[in-house]
Write an enzyme that holds these catalytic residues in place. Structure first.
Site, mmCIF file in Angstrom:
data_model
loop_
_atom_site.group_PDB
_atom_site.id
_atom_site.type_symbol
_atom_site.label_atom_id
_atom_site.label_comp_id
_atom_site.label_asym_id
_atom_site.label_seq_id
_atom_site.Cartn_x
_atom_site.Cartn_y
_atom_site.Cartn_z
ATOM 1 N N TYR A 132 0.815 -1.219 0.000
ATOM 2 C CA TYR A 132 0.000 0.000 0.000
ATOM 3 C C TYR A 132 0.846 1.265 0.000
ATOM 4 C CZ TYR A 132 -4.278 -2.568 0.798
ATOM 5 O OH TYR A 132 -5.345 -3.411 0.653
ATOM 6 N N LYS A 165 3.756 -14.516 5.471
ATOM 7 C CA LYS A 165 4.087 -15.489 4.421
ATOM 8 C C LYS A 165 5.614 -15.539 4.343
ATOM 9 C CE LYS A 165 2.698 -18.115 0.937
ATOM 10 N NZ LYS A 165 1.813 -19.281 1.050
ATOM 11 N N ASP A 172 -2.177 -18.206 4.328
ATOM 12 C CA ASP A 172 -3.153 -19.092 3.661
ATOM 13 C C ASP A 172 -3.767 -20.066 4.669
ATOM 14 O OD1 ASP A 172 -0.511 -19.891 3.718
ATOM 15 O OD2 ASP A 172 -0.511 -20.904 1.787
ATOM 16 N N ASP A 195 -5.938 -6.435 5.110
ATOM 17 C CA ASP A 195 -7.095 -5.994 4.329
ATOM 18 C C ASP A 195 -7.947 -7.203 3.940
ATOM 19 O OD1 ASP A 195 -8.831 -4.586 2.746
ATOM 20 O OD2 ASP A 195 -7.448 -4.355 1.068
#
Ligand code: NAI
Length: 360
Positions: free
Chosen positions: A124, A191, A224, A248
């Site tokens: 972002y 991640k 995930d 988000d």
């Protein structure tokens, strides 16, 4: 006591849900002097920009604001004014509680978790190079010289900066939040198995901060697997802390566990300023029809009232929202559909606000 608060109604469903929110706060007897200002595509003609300087000045002066959603053009056009506001005022912590309420229409009845999303860094940051942009060629050359893989000539590039300072402060915020709200566990979501530099740094910072909070349990989870875990066993989660983009996406997923986006409130908090807004966007598909659910905006206002020290009014409004939903008669189409499979018998945005007011 009277409070001054900046109000940005926004566009799409923004004006409808902020009207409903203001009516509920007025009926609850909270004395707020609203300083209403406009932002978004609708003001470009008048001010030459979607986020005029006087809007920033008003927020800087007052220090607290609540907004409706503001539309951002997809793919092209001006950058998100929501992101711009978070960056301008360094509102680094986005706090989004997701709590089940009787009658919310969700598949679950025991969800009670809080998403703490880092709000200023990550993808972002707005550091982007379209094909042919100034710097695009130089960046590709730098990567070709220093990395094992080359970036294709026709690839656009977005950079993902994650700093140690930004990571430490958001994780610290999550632990302080857990402590002050009687919560037991913080889960850092990442991640880091793939993005070893950025997410690896976030995870290392999280582990370091966690070691200073022995009274709060800590775990880390890959994003995930977190998504699957949330859908299968949301009761396993308490406070989740995430970098910006995962925050988000997982926020919307978590909203879906408690009845949908119309139910999910939020706050953007910085050291000197706070801006409250629901998780959802401007919902152009239902705008202007008096069908949007104002609950997320009303509950965002309750977070604003907590921030202003108006705890009693906030508790009363939350109780009235719960009672209205639990009664199940006077609910908007999103909730009615989740409960019955059809929007038949749903009420409008303002009628829902009327029912909340009657339950105060
Ligand atoms: P969205 O959140 O506006 O809508 C997604 C779906 O949820 C739609 O089907 C919509 O009808 C429904 N929905 C959302 N809020 C609802 C409510 N209160 N009651 C009932 N149903 C509701 O997401 P979308 O369509 O991806 O984005 C629309 C615009 O909003 C985009 O321009 C986006 O950039 C902007 N946006 C603005 C945000 C903000 O101002 N903070 C946050 C997220 C998106």
């Amino acid at each position: 006591m009277s409070h001054e608060v900046v109000l940005i109604p926004g566009d799409g469903i923004g004006p409808e849900i902020t009207t409903a929110m203001r009516r509920v706060l007025a009926a609850a007897g909270v004395d707020i002097a609203w300083r209403e200002v406009q932002a978004g595509a609708g003001v470009i003609e008048q001010y030459g920009m979607p986020l005029p300087t006087h809007v920033l000045d008003a927020i800087r002066e007052v220090g607290v604001a609540i907004k409706g959603p503001v539309t951002t053009p997809v793919g092209t056009g001006f950058r998100s004014i929501n992101v711009a506001l978070r960056q301008e005022f360094d509102l680094y912590a986005c706090v989004r509680p997701c709590v089940s309420m009787p009658g919310d229409g969700s598949r679950y009845n025991d969800v009670d978790l809080v998403i703490i999303r880092e709000n200023t860094e990550d993808l972002y940051a707005g550091i982007e190079f379209g094909v042919g942009d100034f710097g695009h060629r130089e960046l590709r050359e730098l990567v070709a010289e220093n990395c094992a893989t080359a970036i294709p000539e026709d690839a656009a590039i977005s950079l993902k900066p994650i700093s140690n300072m930004g990571s430490e402060r958001i994780v610290r915020y999550a632990f302080e939040y857990a402590r002050s709200h009687g919560r037991k566990k913080v889960t850092a979501v990442h991640k880091a198995n793939i993005m070893k530099a950025t997410d690896g740094l976030f995870l290392a910072a999280a582990r370091g901060v966690a070691s200073r909070y022995p009274d709060i349990a800590f775990e880390d989870k890959i994003v995930d697997a977190t998504c699957m875990g949330l859908v299968m066993h949301p009761e396993d989660f308490d406070v989740l802390v995430l970098p910006n983009l995962y925050g988000d996406i997982v926020s919307d997923l978590a909203a879906g566990l408690v009845g949908g986006l119309g139910m999910a409130p939020g706050a953007n908090i910085g050291a000197d300023c706070a801006i409250f807004e629901p998780t959802h966007g401007s919902a152009p598909d239902i705008a202007g029809r008096d069908v949007a659910n104002p609950t997320a905006e009303i509950l965002s206002a309750c977070m604003l009232l907590d921030y202003l020290g108006e705890d009693e009014a906030a508790a009363r409004i939350r109780a009235a929202v719960r009672a209205t939903l639990a009664a199940g008669q006077t609910v908007t189409g999103d909730v009615k559909r989740a409960l019955t499979g059809s929007t038949e018998g749903a009420v409008g945005t303002q009628a829902f606000a009327d029912a909340v007011i009657a339950a105060l």
